[in-house]
Each structure stands twice: as structure tokens, then as C-alpha cells.
Scaffold this active site. Structure first.
Site, PDB file in Angstrom:
ATOM      1  N   SER A 176     -13.952   1.917  -7.964  1.00 50.56           N
ATOM      2  CA  SER A 176     -14.851   2.193  -8.982  1.00 50.56           C
ATOM      3  C   SER A 176     -14.195   3.203  -9.943  1.00 50.56           C
ATOM      4  O   SER A 176     -14.807   3.368 -11.087  1.00 50.56           O
ATOM      5  CB  SER A 176     -16.089   2.479  -8.308  1.00 50.56           C
TER       6      SER A 176
ATOM      7  N   ASP B 185      -4.167   0.771  -9.557  1.00 46.78           N
ATOM      8  CA  ASP B 185      -5.326   0.327  -9.775  1.00 46.78           C
ATOM      9  C   ASP B 185      -5.771   0.280 -11.138  1.00 46.78           C
ATOM     10  O   ASP B 185      -6.591  -0.904 -11.393  1.00 46.78           O
ATOM     11  CB  ASP B 185      -6.384   1.548  -9.230  1.00 46.78           C
TER      12      ASP B 185
ATOM     13  N   GLU C 240       0.895  -1.275   0.039  1.00 43.35           N
ATOM     14  CA  GLU C 240      -0.103   0.118  -0.083  1.00 43.35           C
ATOM     15  C   GLU C 240       0.889   1.292  -0.124  1.00 43.35           C
ATOM     16  O   GLU C 240       1.818   1.313   0.688  1.00 43.35           O
ATOM     17  CB  GLU C 240      -1.005   0.051   1.209  1.00 43.35           C
TER      18      GLU C 240
ATOM     19  N   TYR D 168      -3.954  12.253   0.606  1.00 43.23           N
ATOM     20  CA  TYR D 168      -3.012  11.349  -0.320  1.00 43.23           C
ATOM     21  C   TYR D 168      -2.035  12.104  -1.025  1.00 43.23           C
ATOM     22  O   TYR D 168      -0.865  11.692  -0.987  1.00 43.23           O
ATOM     23  CB  TYR D 168      -3.967  10.802  -1.473  1.00 43.23           C
TER      24      TYR D 168
ATOM     25  N   ALA E 221     -16.015   3.106  -1.452  1.00 41.37           N
ATOM     26  CA  ALA E 221     -15.553   2.174  -0.788  1.00 41.37           C
ATOM     27  C   ALA E 221     -13.851   1.742  -1.023  1.00 41.37           C
ATOM     28  O   ALA E 221     -13.682   0.669  -0.458  1.00 41.37           O
ATOM     29  CB  ALA E 221     -16.432   0.795  -1.205  1.00 41.37           C
ATOM     30  N   GLY E 222     -13.478   2.443  -1.599  1.00 44.35           N
ATOM     31  CA  GLY E 222     -11.889   2.140  -1.883  1.00 44.35           C
ATOM     32  C   GLY E 222     -11.570   1.047  -2.730  1.00 44.35           C
ATOM     33  O   GLY E 222     -10.747   0.303  -2.566  1.00 44.35           O
TER      34      GLY E 222
HETATM   35  C1  GAF Z   1      -5.220   4.487  -4.361  1.00 44.72           C
HETATM   36  C2  GAF Z   1      -4.297   4.999  -5.508  1.00 44.72           C
HETATM   37  F1  GAF Z   1      -5.360   5.262  -6.608  1.00 44.72           F
HETATM   38  C3  GAF Z   1      -3.257   3.969  -5.995  1.00 44.72           C
HETATM   39  O1  GAF Z   1      -2.596   4.525  -6.935  1.00 44.72           O
HETATM   40  C4  GAF Z   1      -2.443   3.822  -4.650  1.00 44.72           C
HETATM   41  O2  GAF Z   1      -1.616   4.739  -4.589  1.00 44.72           O
HETATM   42  C5  GAF Z   1      -3.457   3.339  -3.542  1.00 44.72           C
HETATM   43  O3  GAF Z   1      -4.158   4.538  -2.918  1.00 44.72           O
HETATM   44  C6  GAF Z   1      -2.491   3.096  -2.293  1.00 44.72           C
HETATM   45  O4  GAF Z   1      -1.940   2.060  -2.233  1.00 44.72           O
HETATM   46  O5  GAF Z   1      -6.202   3.653  -4.520  1.00 44.72           O
END
Ligand code: GAF
Length: 428
Positions: A166, A211, A73, A265, A162-163
Site C-alpha cells: 500500500s 514494489d 524475496e 529490514y 499487510a505487506g
Molecule cells: C519490501 C521492500 F519494499 C522491497 O523493496 C523488497 O526488498 C521486499 O521488501 C523484500 O523482497 O517490500
């Protein structure tokens, strides 16, 4: 050819833009050959008349899964390895060509009414759920791939916010559908970059590529090991044998707010880049074990500690999966959560309680998944303990007077694919 600077300057190499449809025909075809049939073998002159939409598939349809990240992560913008899997919940994008410069979008999301904008849409012109669609069309236009117009329908079986990606499912689905509809000639790597640029440049979330690559490259029964230290990133399927050994992966969608565009983020990303710069490294994941000693700032030390220990955990997790050492994998997942909570500080009370409750219910391991600050946790657990897990999480949430979380089992699924659509062809 024009160089296009991608969203995350140090992360992505400039990619060749493709100025017109007939010049694109030599580019790599999307994997699975799923889109070749629909392109219908255009001649150069027909392809060049893209604006008149005289020879395209009337309706096309793409199904794109969400993802959970098993482990790794906040490494995809630090040059580390990540191990996500595409899941059996998806977004479907249906697309039909227009030739009047307009885009109309419908969605089955609650309270989502039709949104319309021009194909020349710019950041700030569109709000809410449709930004991901508008951003994709803007991102294509940045590559000189301005479409003549489209009607799009977005149907989601992924809980939003929801992470579970989507957003990547939507952007990759829109890019894939428009690629098919207008014969844009994008290969899978380009679809991922278009989708990432939409989020970074239009929505305002400077995400990595995990993602997009997960939802495009996933295969049933496998996770995708992505090496983000190299450009383009490499992907490798990793077989997941836990179901054969009597385990499942449960998702706990906390319902807590999850918005990568909020700034946290971006702040983590900036801290990691600062730490790497202080250490004289291109990627923070390249740092040696002494790196935390060399950094003066306590916050940067903690962020670096997470990146280094998480990188090591991904490698250990791949080994554990290969050996079917599930208790060991569970321990690694739980350690990842502690690191994200304490060193990277991207967890939140709802995620922490979800993980604690899952472990109390007998899960082998549990952790938050995705960007954090809400969203979902995952737990590796025996199927007959899922109900106990659900009840445990619900009762802990009730004590806090938090809204009821959603608990469901996911299976590793195939990535983005074209679905045969009933639409007729228009042959000019
Ligand atoms: C989100 C981001 F979109 C991904 O690129 C990644 O950095 C993630 O957070 C964390 O691992 O989903």
C-alpha cells in the site's frame, strides 16, 4: 542539470533532476499515454508559470494496485531477479491543485483525520499514514520539482500493514497524480525513483525498487520479471496461466505487525552489503556457490545462502510458470519460505503457521510475501480448497489466540493508470 543521489546509493544511479517545467517537456512520456491528454499541450511560458496554476486539470485521479511478490524475496537490493505481480486491490489518489504552498490530505483509512503541511515539508515534520504522501512531495522537491500546493484524497482497498505494498501504491499514485496535475514530465522510471526516495529518505525504510516497478508495470494476467542487476532495472511480463488450469493465488493477511522502518529490514540489507564486500562483489546475487565457504561469519553465510538459493528459485519458477508445471512451482514457493524463515530470518510465527495451514489444506505451495516480520503469505491452491484453507488458518490462529486473518483470492492486474475524473479544467 543537477545529479540527484537516490536513496540507495549503490542501488540506483544518479538521475537527472529537472529544474523547471518547460525544460522537462522533452522527457519521456508515461507509458499508455494516459497522462498526455491532461497536460493539455502547455506552451513554455504557461508551463513556466506553474506557481500560478492557471492551466491545469482541476481534479485528476490515479488508481494504483498493490502487489504480491510471487518469488524473489530480498533480492531487489542484492542484484537478483524478482517476480512480483500487481493485484486487483488498489489505492486511488485524487488530486486538485492549490497555489498557496499548502498540502491537505484526506484518507479513508480508519481513524485518519485530515493532515496539512507545507510543500516545503521536511523529514520528521509529518507522522503516521501521511508520511508517504509528504515524503513523495519532499522527494519531488529534492529534484527541484516543488509543487505550488495540492489537495489530495487517498482511498485504499488494500489492507494496510499487510505487506501488499500500500505504501508503494500511495507514493506512486501521489507522484503520478502530481505529475499529471502540474505537468512535471516524469517518466515511469522517474516516478518509481521518486516513490522509492520518499520511503528511504522520508519514511526511513531503505527499500529496493521491486514494489514501485511492480505497481507501475504490472499487466493483467502477468507477473513482472525484474532484473535488479542492471541500472535502470529491466522489466518483462511473464504470462501466468494457473487460472486457466484451475488454480488461484490466495493471500493470507496475517494481521501481524509489518513495519519495514523498524530496523530489521535495514539490518538484513546491511548484512548483505557486508557479505558482498567481503566477497569483493558489487551484488551478493553474483556470488558463486562457494561463497558460503569463503565467509567466516555464520550469519553472513546464512544470508548469502538465501540470496543464492532464492536467485536460483526465481529462475526455476519462471521456467515452471512457462511450462505450466504448477506442482513444481508450488514446491519452489514452499522452499522459498523455508529459506526466508531459516536462513534470512524474516518470517514470524504468524507467517509460518499460515504457510503450514495452507499446505495442510491442500495448497500446492505457500510462502510469505514481501519484506516479512508479519504481513501476508500467499498460497497456490485450487479454488474449491480456499474455504478449507481459510478455516484451517483461522482455527490454527484461534489456538494461538491471534486475531483473525483475512484470506482472499487475488488476480494479476494492470499497473498504475489514470482514471477519468469528473473535474473541470481551469483555463486561466
Ligand atoms: C519490501 C521492500 F519494499 C522491497 O523493496 C523488497 O526488498 C521486499 O521488501 C523484500 O523482497 O517490500
Amino acid at each position: 542539470m543537477v545529479g540527484v543521489q537516490q536513496a540507495c546509493g549503490r542501488f540506483c544511479q544518479p538521475v537527472r533532476a529537472v529544474p523547471c517545467a518547460h525544460a522537462r517537456s522533452h522527457l519521456g512520456r508515461r507509458r499508455h499515454g494516459r497522462d498526455d491528454a491532461a497536460r493539455g499541450g502547455w506552451s513554455d511560458s504557461r508551463a513556466a508559470s506553474i506557481g500560478s496554476v492557471t492551466h491545469v486539470t482541476d481534479v485528476c485521479r490515479w488508481d494504483v494496485p498493490g502487489r504480491v511478490n510471487l518469488i524473489g524475496e530480498h533480492l531487489d537490493y542484492n542484484g537478483g531477479p524478482v517476480l512480483p505481480l500487481a493485484i486487483d486491490r488498489s489505492v486511488t489518489v485524487k488530486a486538485r491543485a492549490r497555489d498557496d504552498g499548502a498540502v491537505n490530505v484526506w484518507s479513508d483509512l480508519p481513524d485518519a483525520s485530515k493532515v496539512s503541511f507545507a510543500t516545503t515539508v521536511q523529514p520528521g515534520d509529518v507522522d503516521g499514514w501521511a508520511t508517504y504522501v509528504a515524503g513523495t512531495i519532499w522527494s519531488l522537491a529534492e529534484r527541484d520539482l516543488t509543487i505550488p500546493g495540492a489537495d489530495l484524497v487517498i482511498e485504499s482497498r488494500l489492507p494496510s500493514g499487510a505487506g501488499l505494498s500500500s505504501s508503494a501504491a500511495t507514493t506512486c499514485g501521489v507522484a503520478s497524480a502530481l505529475d499529471e496535475l502540474f505537468g512535471l514530465g516524469l517518466d515511469t522510471a522517474e516516478v518509481a525513483l521518486v516513490a522509492q526516495r520518499a520511503e528511504a529518505g522520508f519514511v526511513g525504510a531503505p527499500v529496493g525498487l521491486m514494489d514501485q516497478l511492480a505497481v507501475l508495470h504490472g499487466t493483467a494476467g502477468h507477473a513482472v520479471l525484474i532484473d535488479t542487476a542492471v541500472t535502470p532495472h529491466t522489466t518483462r511480463p511473464v504470462a501466468l496461466g494457473w487460472e486457466a488450469d484451475g488454480l488461484v493465488l490466495a493471500v493470507i493477511a496475517t494481521g501481524a505487525h509489518h513495519a519495514l522502518a523498524d530496523g530489521e529490514y535495514a539490518a538484513r540489507r546491511e548484512e548483505c552489503e557486508r557479505a558482498a564486500a567481503e566477497l569483493g562483489l558489487e551484488w551478493l546475487a553474483q556470488a558463486g556457490l562457494d561463497a558460503t565457504v569463503m565467509l567466516a561469519d555464520e550469519t553472513l553465510k546464512a544470508r548469502t545462502r538465501h540470496v543464492l538459493t532464492e536467485t536460483a528459485r526465481v529462475r526455476s519458477a519462471v521456467t515452471a510458470v512457462g511450462r505450466r508445471a504448477w506442482p513444481q512451482l508450488g514446491t519452489i514457493l514452499t522452499a522459498s519460505h523455508a529459506s526466508l524463515r531459516d536462513d534470512f530470518e524474516v518470517s514470524c510465527p504468524e507467517l509460518d503457521v499460515a504457510v503450514e495451514a495452507a499446505l495442510e489444506a491442500g495448497a500446492l505451495g505457500a510462502r510469505m510475501t514481501g519484506g516479512g516480520f508479519g504481513g501476508s503469505a500467499i498460497a497456490l491452491v485450487e479454488p474449491d480448497k480456499v474455504q478449507a484453507l481459510r478455516e484451517r488458518v483461522e482455527s490454527r490462529y484461534a489456538l494461538h489466540q491471534w486475531s483473525r486473518p483475512e484470506v482472499f483470492v487475488v488476480h494479476a492486474a494492470d499497473g498504475a493508470h489514470r482514471v477519468p475524473a469528473p473535474g473541470a479544467r481551469l483555463d486561466g
